[in-house]
Write a protein that holds these residues in place. Structure first.
Motif, short mmCIF file in Angstrom:
data_model
loop_
_atom_site.label_atom_id
_atom_site.label_comp_id
_atom_site.label_asym_id
_atom_site.label_seq_id
_atom_site.Cartn_x
_atom_site.Cartn_y
_atom_site.Cartn_z
N VAL A 62 -42.07 5.12 44.22
CA VAL A 62 -43.51 5.05 44.49
C VAL A 62 -44.27 5.95 43.51
CG1 VAL A 62 -45.29 5.50 46.21
CG2 VAL A 62 -43.11 4.52 46.91
N PHE A 63 -43.73 7.13 43.27
CA PHE A 63 -44.35 8.07 42.33
C PHE A 63 -44.53 7.44 40.96
CE2 PHE A 63 -43.50 11.26 39.00
CZ PHE A 63 -44.60 12.07 39.16
N LEU A 64 -43.51 6.75 40.45
CA LEU A 64 -43.60 6.12 39.14
C LEU A 64 -44.66 5.03 39.10
CD1 LEU A 64 -40.02 5.56 37.66
CD2 LEU A 64 -41.90 6.82 36.66
N VAL A 65 -44.69 4.18 40.13
CA VAL A 65 -45.64 3.07 40.16
C VAL A 65 -47.08 3.58 40.22
CG1 VAL A 65 -46.43 1.08 41.51
CG2 VAL A 65 -43.98 1.48 41.18
N VAL A 66 -47.35 4.54 41.11
CA VAL A 66 -48.71 5.04 41.28
C VAL A 66 -49.15 5.84 40.05
CG1 VAL A 66 -50.21 6.46 42.73
CG2 VAL A 66 -48.44 5.07 43.78
N LEU A 67 -48.25 6.62 39.46
CA LEU A 67 -48.60 7.39 38.27
C LEU A 67 -48.95 6.46 37.11
CD1 LEU A 67 -48.83 10.27 37.14
CD2 LEU A 67 -46.44 10.08 36.41
N ALA A 68 -48.19 5.38 36.94
CA ALA A 68 -48.50 4.41 35.89
C ALA A 68 -49.85 3.74 36.15
CB ALA A 68 -47.39 3.36 35.81
N ALA A 69 -50.16 3.44 37.42
CA ALA A 69 -51.45 2.83 37.74
C ALA A 69 -52.60 3.78 37.46
CB ALA A 69 -51.46 2.41 39.21
N LEU A 70 -52.42 5.07 37.74
CA LEU A 70 -53.46 6.05 37.44
C LEU A 70 -53.75 6.11 35.96
CD1 LEU A 70 -52.55 9.04 39.79
CD2 LEU A 70 -54.64 7.68 39.86
N ARG A 71 -52.71 6.04 35.13
CA ARG A 71 -52.90 6.10 33.68
C ARG A 71 -53.60 4.86 33.16
NH1 ARG A 71 -46.82 8.25 32.10
NH2 ARG A 71 -47.11 10.42 32.73
N ALA A 72 -53.49 3.74 33.89
CA ALA A 72 -54.10 2.48 33.42
C ALA A 72 -55.55 2.31 33.86
CB ALA A 72 -53.27 1.30 33.94
N LEU A 73 -56.07 3.20 34.70
CA LEU A 73 -57.43 3.06 35.19
C LEU A 73 -58.44 3.60 34.17
CD1 LEU A 73 -57.19 4.13 38.94
CD2 LEU A 73 -57.39 1.83 38.03
N PRO A 74 -59.52 2.87 33.92
CA PRO A 74 -60.60 3.44 33.08
C PRO A 74 -61.32 4.55 33.83
CG PRO A 74 -61.23 1.29 33.94
CD PRO A 74 -59.80 1.49 34.32
N ARG A 75 -61.87 5.50 33.09
CA ARG A 75 -62.45 6.69 33.70
C ARG A 75 -63.93 6.56 34.04
NH1 ARG A 75 -60.65 11.92 30.31
NH2 ARG A 75 -62.24 12.78 31.70
N GLU A 76 -64.58 5.47 33.60
CA GLU A 76 -66.04 5.40 33.74
C GLU A 76 -66.50 5.53 35.19
OE1 GLU A 76 -64.29 3.49 31.85
OE2 GLU A 76 -65.12 3.61 29.83
N MET A 77 -65.84 4.80 36.11
CA MET A 77 -66.27 4.83 37.50
C MET A 77 -66.04 6.20 38.12
SD MET A 77 -64.87 1.08 38.68
CE MET A 77 -65.64 1.17 40.29
N SER A 78 -64.90 6.83 37.80
CA SER A 78 -64.62 8.16 38.34
C SER A 78 -65.61 9.18 37.81
CB SER A 78 -63.19 8.57 37.97
OG SER A 78 -62.26 7.65 38.50
#
Length: 563
Positions: A155-171
């Motif tokens: 789970v850690f690997l999947v979620v960490l990869a998803a975090l890296r793939a998210l654009p930062r504009e909305m955050s």
């Protein structure tokens, strides 16, 4: 037509189809045919059996509970690593992923020895339970706990990869608007991560569903039998109808896994949120005064889940008999000498596992590079054919390894037609089973790498007259080599220590590391099992450290756990 055939693309695609038919379709098709040879009534009769119903419920229960626990732990760890300014992130990632590389049965042995009355560590601290007391892990809760700890790194690997793939504009927009980290997480990040969270839970659920080592070593003493353990016990009992009975139960287990993946895909489509913008580096939220407590909590988790069981495992390997307290008088290296120098099965198992896992990793890396090319082809027919093969690979990965073992026994029990070559009771049947079970693991990073390439590269090469082989060798393979190496490393580390796939396929002279350790423990030789498990953990850790050091000079993405 002759000109197109000379380019090699149709021939390569035909070879990939033959591979899919021979290893992804035929064995499982035979399992399906044998399991339903007497119609759907065979499945109903199996469900009517009390032991099968209980095992089915135990499998679903343990997979759901441990999958939920792994989702919570893995997501929290990924959010801390991926979004905060925590120090030593690379070290924490390495330590958090290490339990995933340790075989489940080794994990079970280590925890049994860490928390039992004979625990050398607890005895040294005068905290060991009384002799004769029921072991706390010989219970459904013990099975759930260890399955959770085993699959939290996935789970850690999947979620960490998803975090890296998210654009930062909305955050960044939410933070500029005054959103605190908790509100940012609840209103922005978690909704965007919902598809990845569903995928992570499904991965943990399916992995727990097919896990054999932990339920076998902890569940059998507690009379908490799951479907993989029931299959193993039924096949060990022999009898005239054993293959049909086992095929029916295996088909049931495979159906549960496929339904779980189908539900995950359906829910993912509904939860998917479209985002605009390229992937960027994730946020680095300052922890401030919370940095020290968070770092301490992470270190305590690593200490409790990794150091304690491995220290107990090593301490058990250093005493002459299980239950003896470790001190200077009882310290002995005889168990290591026995498994490394006197027992021929041990060295043979290390050699067999290295050859089988290494060969499977290399072959799958090459096949992934070829299949991913057609997955991104512009022409619709090759893309659809490649997509079908990729779907078969996903289904094969979702199906538990013990089911794949049964399918390969049915497929290769008799000699191959025409050649009369027998693969049963050889190392080759284990290698072929690895190709089936882990193809999806090797394919995913390569397919993602191909998806990022500019299609104009292929157009320019075609206009210049480059054939298929030249384009692959001069353009695509150099660009996707890091992703292919990453997939090969994951396949090797996964197959090197596994026991689920090879549990029913090994034979005398063709033992693997996982089956040898399991047989030691199952036969009552706990100190020898601990010694060989300690050597296996040391070898795995040494390999990961060498890859980590080499990763500093390798292209980004080759070593999966490097930040």
């Amino acid at each position: 037509m002759l000109k197109r055939l000379s380019r090699g693309e149709p021939l390569v695609l035909a070879a990939l189809c033959l591979f899919a038919l021979g290893l992804l379709v035929m064995p499982l098709g035979l399992l399906f045919r044998v399991g339903l040879a007497e119609g759907a009534g065979a499945l109903l009769d199996a469900l009517g059996g009390r032991s099968v119903r209980a095992a089915l419920w135990h499998s679903l229960e343990s997979a759901a509970v441990s999958g939920t626990g792994a989702l919570v732990i893995g997501t929290v760890m990924a959010l801390v690593i991926g979004l905060s300014d925590l120090r030593a992130k690379g070290g924490f990632v390495f330590v958090l992923l290490l339990p995933m590389m340790i075989p489940p049965h080794v994990t079970a042995i280590a925890w049994v020895q860490a928390l039992g009355p004979a625990s050398p560590v607890l005895q040294a601290l005068h905290l060991a339970p009384e002799m004769g007391a029921t072991h706390p892990l010989y219970s459904p809760g013990g099975v759930w706990l260890l399955l959770t700890l085993q699959h939290a790194p996935l789970v850690f690997l999947v979620v960490l990869a998803a975090l890296r793939a998210l654009p930062r504009e909305m955050s960044e927009a939410a933070r500029i608007s005054g959103a605190r980290p908790a509100r940012l997480l609840r209103r922005v990040l978690l909704p965007l991560l919902a598809p990845s969270l569903l995928a992570a839970f499904a991965l943990a659920f399916v992995s727990a569903l097919g896990n054999f080592g932990i339920p076998a070593l902890l569940g059998i003493p507690a009379r908490y039998v799951t479907l993989p353990v029931l299959i193993w016990r039924r096949l060990s009992s022999f009898g005239p109808s054993v293959l049909r009975d086992v095929a029916v139960i295996s088909l049931m287990l495979a159906a549960v896994a496929v339904v779980a993946i189908w539900l995950q895909s359906m829910l993912q489509r509904r939860a998917r949120s479209q985002v605009i913008g390229p992937a960027q580096a994730p946020l680095r939220i300052a922890l401030g005064r919370w940095r020290a407590p968070v770092t301490a909590a992470m270190a305590l988790y690593a200490l409790a889940t990794l150091v304690l069981p491995l220290a107990s495992l090593l301490a058990t390997a250093l005493v002459p008999t299980y239950g003896v307290r470790l001190n200077l008088d009882t310290l002995t290296w005889a168990n290591f000498a026995e498994v490394l120098f006197r027992q021929s099965v041990t060295l043979r198992a290390f050699l067999n596992s290295t050859l089988a896992a290494g060969l499977a990793a290399l072959v799958l890396a090459a096949l992934s590079c070829l299949l991913a090319f057609f997955l991104n082809a512009r022409a619709r027919p090759p893309r659809r054919i490649a997509g079908g093969i990729a779907t078969l690979a996903e289904i094969s990965y979702a199906i538990p390894g013990l089911v794949i073992s049964i399918a390969f026994i049915l497929a290769f029990l008799r000699p191959l037609p025409l050649t009369q070559l027998s693969l049963y009771n050889t190392l080759w049947i284990i290698v072929l089973a690895y190709l089936t079970a882990f193809f999806s693991v090797a394919l995913k990073p390569v397919a993602a790498a191909y998806g990022q390439l500019d299609p104009s590269l292929d157009d320019a090469a075609r206009v210049s007259g480059a054939g298929f082989g030249r384009r692959m060798g001069r353009i695509y393979l150099p660009l996707v080599a890091p992703a292919a190496a990453s997939g090969a490393i994951l396949v090797f580390l996964t197959a090197y220590n596994e026991v689920t796939v090879s549990a029913l396929l090994w034979s005398t002279g063709h033992e693997t590391i996982g089956t040898t350790i399991f047989n030691y423990e199952d036969g009552g030789y706990s100190v020898l099992a601990a010694a060989m498990a300690s050597v296996t953990v040391a070898a795995t850790l040494g390999l990961m450290l060498m890859l980590d050091l080499a990763g500093r000079r390798l292209p980004p993405g080759v070593v999966p756990w490097r930040m």
